[in-house]
Design an enzyme around this catalytic site. Structure first.
Site, short mmCIF file in Angstrom:
data_model
loop_
_atom_site.label_atom_id
_atom_site.label_comp_id
_atom_site.label_asym_id
_atom_site.label_seq_id
_atom_site.Cartn_x
_atom_site.Cartn_y
_atom_site.Cartn_z
N GLY A 188 -103.40 -27.70 25.43
CA GLY A 188 -102.99 -29.09 25.20
C GLY A 188 -101.86 -29.14 24.20
CG ASN A 189 -101.13 -32.79 21.92
OD1 ASN A 189 -101.30 -32.75 20.70
ND2 ASN A 189 -101.84 -33.58 22.72
CB VAL A 192 -105.05 -32.07 20.14
CG1 VAL A 192 -106.53 -31.78 20.37
CG2 VAL A 192 -104.79 -33.56 20.30
N GLY A 193 -104.01 -29.24 18.75
CA GLY A 193 -104.22 -27.82 18.46
C GLY A 193 -104.64 -27.62 17.00
CD GLU A 210 -102.28 -20.00 26.38
OE1 GLU A 210 -101.11 -20.29 26.70
OE2 GLU A 210 -102.64 -18.85 26.11
CB CYS A 244 -97.06 -26.15 29.32
SG CYS A 244 -97.52 -24.78 30.40
P1 NAD Z 1 -104.96 -33.88 27.06
O1 NAD Z 1 -104.66 -35.25 26.61
O2 NAD Z 1 -105.67 -33.66 28.34
O3 NAD Z 1 -105.70 -33.12 25.90
C1 NAD Z 1 -106.15 -31.81 26.04
C2 NAD Z 1 -107.61 -31.74 25.69
O4 NAD Z 1 -107.76 -32.06 24.33
C3 NAD Z 1 -108.48 -32.72 26.47
O5 NAD Z 1 -109.57 -32.02 27.00
C4 NAD Z 1 -108.88 -33.75 25.45
O6 NAD Z 1 -110.16 -34.24 25.66
C5 NAD Z 1 -108.79 -33.01 24.15
N1 NAD Z 1 -108.43 -33.86 23.02
C6 NAD Z 1 -107.45 -34.79 22.98
N2 NAD Z 1 -107.39 -35.35 21.76
C7 NAD Z 1 -108.34 -34.76 21.01
C8 NAD Z 1 -108.79 -34.90 19.67
N3 NAD Z 1 -108.23 -35.77 18.83
N4 NAD Z 1 -109.81 -34.13 19.24
C9 NAD Z 1 -110.38 -33.24 20.07
N5 NAD Z 1 -110.01 -33.07 21.35
C10 NAD Z 1 -109.01 -33.80 21.83
O7 NAD Z 1 -103.63 -33.03 27.25
P2 NAD Z 1 -102.26 -33.12 26.48
O8 NAD Z 1 -102.43 -32.64 25.10
O9 NAD Z 1 -101.56 -34.39 26.73
O10 NAD Z 1 -101.55 -31.99 27.36
C11 NAD Z 1 -100.21 -31.87 27.39
C12 NAD Z 1 -99.75 -30.81 26.40
O11 NAD Z 1 -100.38 -29.58 26.73
C13 NAD Z 1 -98.28 -30.56 26.46
O12 NAD Z 1 -97.80 -30.34 25.16
C14 NAD Z 1 -98.18 -29.28 27.27
O13 NAD Z 1 -97.01 -28.55 27.01
C15 NAD Z 1 -99.41 -28.57 26.84
N6 NAD Z 1 -99.86 -27.62 27.85
C16 NAD Z 1 -99.80 -26.31 27.55
C17 NAD Z 1 -100.17 -25.38 28.51
C18 NAD Z 1 -100.10 -23.92 28.21
O14 NAD Z 1 -100.60 -23.15 29.02
N7 NAD Z 1 -99.53 -23.49 27.11
C19 NAD Z 1 -100.62 -25.80 29.75
C20 NAD Z 1 -100.71 -27.15 30.01
C21 NAD Z 1 -100.32 -28.06 29.04
#
Ligand code: NAD
Length: 507
Positions: A188-189, A192-193, A210, A244
């Site tokens: 994810g982003n 949140v990471g 990731e 991503c």
């Molecule tokens: P998302 O909104 O689906 O969030 C990802 C996960 O995090 C979800 O399961 C969600 O429930 C959880 N989450 C969200 N906010 C949270 C919080 N405050 N506390 C705990 N958990 C939380 O996805 P996103 O972040 O919008 O995804 C897009 C991002 O992910 C982009 O930055 C993209 O580049 C990145 N991404 C990376 C890869 C990779 O392989 N490196 C792949 C896909 C997406």
């Protein structure tokens, strides 16, 4: 007990039975997972169609085909991956058995993202199963239909106690994060990471992150611009830019900007027709929040191609922006949508400086006929992956580690890297209760003579092949006898010296 606590407790209990460990059981689970993608392809595709308007072929091409490949690879290679891995020895351990034994970590939490909801959630699960772990699977709530299908289908195919699915959004994920895991695998982003890493730190739980970010794309003026732009357009507009590793922006010299715009425009027409809105292969923005976020990025830039949009349908046409300034809104965060900004740059050196001034990207693209340009870009920058003269395809190579560096993430996966990422690589040294003489040099009283022997045994490197090793073993036996004699003679004389000055690697 909350639903999340129950799932974790269930997975932990199932793991403790030991049934996830035998290779036959892991393979059985992987084969069952493989069957899901064969028997339930329609359910998978229908849900993604509703979430992201992906076509059925597109879903197979970009999501499930890769998963089927990864499962087959894991089934084929598992025995090798899980086997003890002999390692080089030093002279002191030449007669010992020294190896790395991969072992399961325990219970893994997998948190998926929405953009390729099957790929980014199931791919880590394949690694977790192969490595003999239990795993709690948390698909992204943003992909409403897919999360539901995943929750329904996974328990029908794989061990629902070892690999439970927990659906839900931020509160549910945070409740999960309060539980203790042996590894957390998050996609994810980056914002949140940081939340994930903070939660993991409380239990010293290792994480794989990731993440994403802005992946730059440098187009050299000396290259086939038509082919380059076709590949960039494919990389950018696939899944409506919600990838991503999509090329986030183009850096090129001003002299080629107009050609780049024309060629990307031609490619858009070739791939998605004159009316991408009605083209079955052109996706949609996941929801209105993201639609508004992307549209706001257009405010201070000049549209060269596209720009059409429809909020009610979450549609944004494939768009190219020209003469974009580094201060423009579109350059302040990862776009994650179908906008392609072009920034003018004076030279390759300037492009490298531009990249290095920013966070380390997940992918870095360079298009050039000249290997010197490609090598210079590789040697003078850093990124999760580097790809020359194409986009995205490095993701599909199972023998390459996929992952970020710095702000784009930590850890990596795919193929054997997934297995290793979710295993503990245990250092094993099995000694016999023989040849005690060799060890005398490490026991007090410490003497200069013993240190001399220790220096010889520890610092001498050996790479003699099989025959050499046998010969060395024979020499060792003789050496041990000599050492024994010397040490016995010396210990009678009791020549001792400070133990701190001869602390050697042995202990
Ligand atoms: P998302 O909104 O689906 O969030 C990802 C996960 O995090 C979800 O399961 C969600 O429930 C959880 N989450 C969200 N906010 C949270 C919080 N405050 N506390 C705990 N958990 C939380 O996805 P996103 O972040 O919008 O995804 C897009 C991002 O992910 C982009 O930055 C993209 O580049 C990145 N991404 C990376 C890869 C990779 O392989 N490196 C792949 C896909 C997406």
């Amino acid at each position: 007990m909350s639903r999340e606590q129950q799932a974790v407790a269930l997975a932990r209990k199932a793991f403790e039975t030991g049934r996830s460990k035998p290779l036959e059981y892991r393979i059985y689970q992987l084969k069952s997972l493989q069957r899901l993608f064969i028997e339930r392809q329609q359910d998978v595709s229908d849900a993604i169609k509703k979430d992201l308007n992906k076509s059925e072929v597109g879903t197979q091409l970009y999501e499930t085909l890769g998963l089927e490949g990864e499962i087959s690879l894991a089934i084929r290679k598992l025995k090798d991956w899980a086997a003890p891995r002999p390692v080089e020895k030093n002279l002191l351990t030449i007669s010992d058995t020294v190896y790395i034994q991969p072992e399961p970590l325990g219970v893994v939490l997998i948190i998926g993202a929405w953009n390729y909801p099957w790929a980014v959630t199931i791919q880590p699960l394949i690694g977790a199963i192969a490595a003999g772990n239990a795993a709690v699977v948390k698909p992204s709530e943003v992909c409403v239909h897919t999360a539901k299908v995943m929750e329904e289908l996974l328990p029908l195919y794989i061990d629902k106690e070892l690999y439970p699915v927990v659906t839900g959004g931020v509160p549910e994920t945070q409740e999960l994060l309060r539980q203790r895991f042996d590894h957390i695998f998050y996609t994810g982003n980056s914002m949140v990471g940081k939340v994930i890493m903070e939660a993991a730190a409380k239990n010293l739980t290792p994480v794989t992150l990731e993440l994403g970010g802005k992946s730059p794309c440098y187009i050299d003026k000396d290259c086939d611009i038509t082919v380059a732009c076709r590949r960039v357009a494919w990389g950018k507009y696939t899944n409506c830019g919600q990838t991503c590793i999509a090329p986030d922006y183009i850096l090129c010299e001003p002299s080629i900007q107009n050609r780049v715009i024309e060629e990307v425009k031609k490619a858009i027409k070739e791939f998605y027709t004159d009316d991408p809105k009605t083209c079955p292969d052109y996706g949609r923005i996941i929801n209105q929040r993201h639609f508004k976020r992307i549209m706001a990025m257009l405010e201070d830039s000049t549209i060269a191609v596209g720009g059409e949009n429809d909020e009610s349908d979450c549609y944004i046409a494939p768009t190219v922006l020209q003469d974009v300034k580094p201060e423009a809104k579109v350059m302040q965060e990862e776009i994650f949508g179908p906008l392609l900004p072009i920034l003018s740059i004076g030279s390759l050196d300037e492009a490298i400086k531009f990249v290095n001034k920013r966070e380390k990207p997940l992918a870095l693209y360079v298009f050039s006929q000249d290997n010197k340009v490609i090598n210079k870009m590789r040697d003078e920058t850093s990124s999760g992956g580097l790809l020359a003269n194409d986009c995205l395809v490095h993701y599909s190579v199972s023998s390459l580690p996929f992952g970020g560096v710095g702000n784009s993430g930590m850890g990596c996966y795919h193929g054997k890297f997934s297995f290793d990422q979710l295993s503990h690589l245990r250092a094993c040294l099995i000694k016999q209760l023989k040849m005690e003489g060799v060890n005398s040099m490490r026991y007090p009283p410490h003497t200069a003579k013993k240190l001399g022997w220790a220096r010889f045994f520890i610092l001498k490197t050996v790479d003699l092949g099989w025959l050499g090793r046998m010969a060395l073993l024979a020499i060792m036996v003789v050496a041990v006898a000599v050492v024994l004699q010397v040490i016995t003679a010396m210990s009678r004389k009791q020549v001792s010296f400070s133990s701190t000055s001869c602390y050697f690697k042995l202990l």
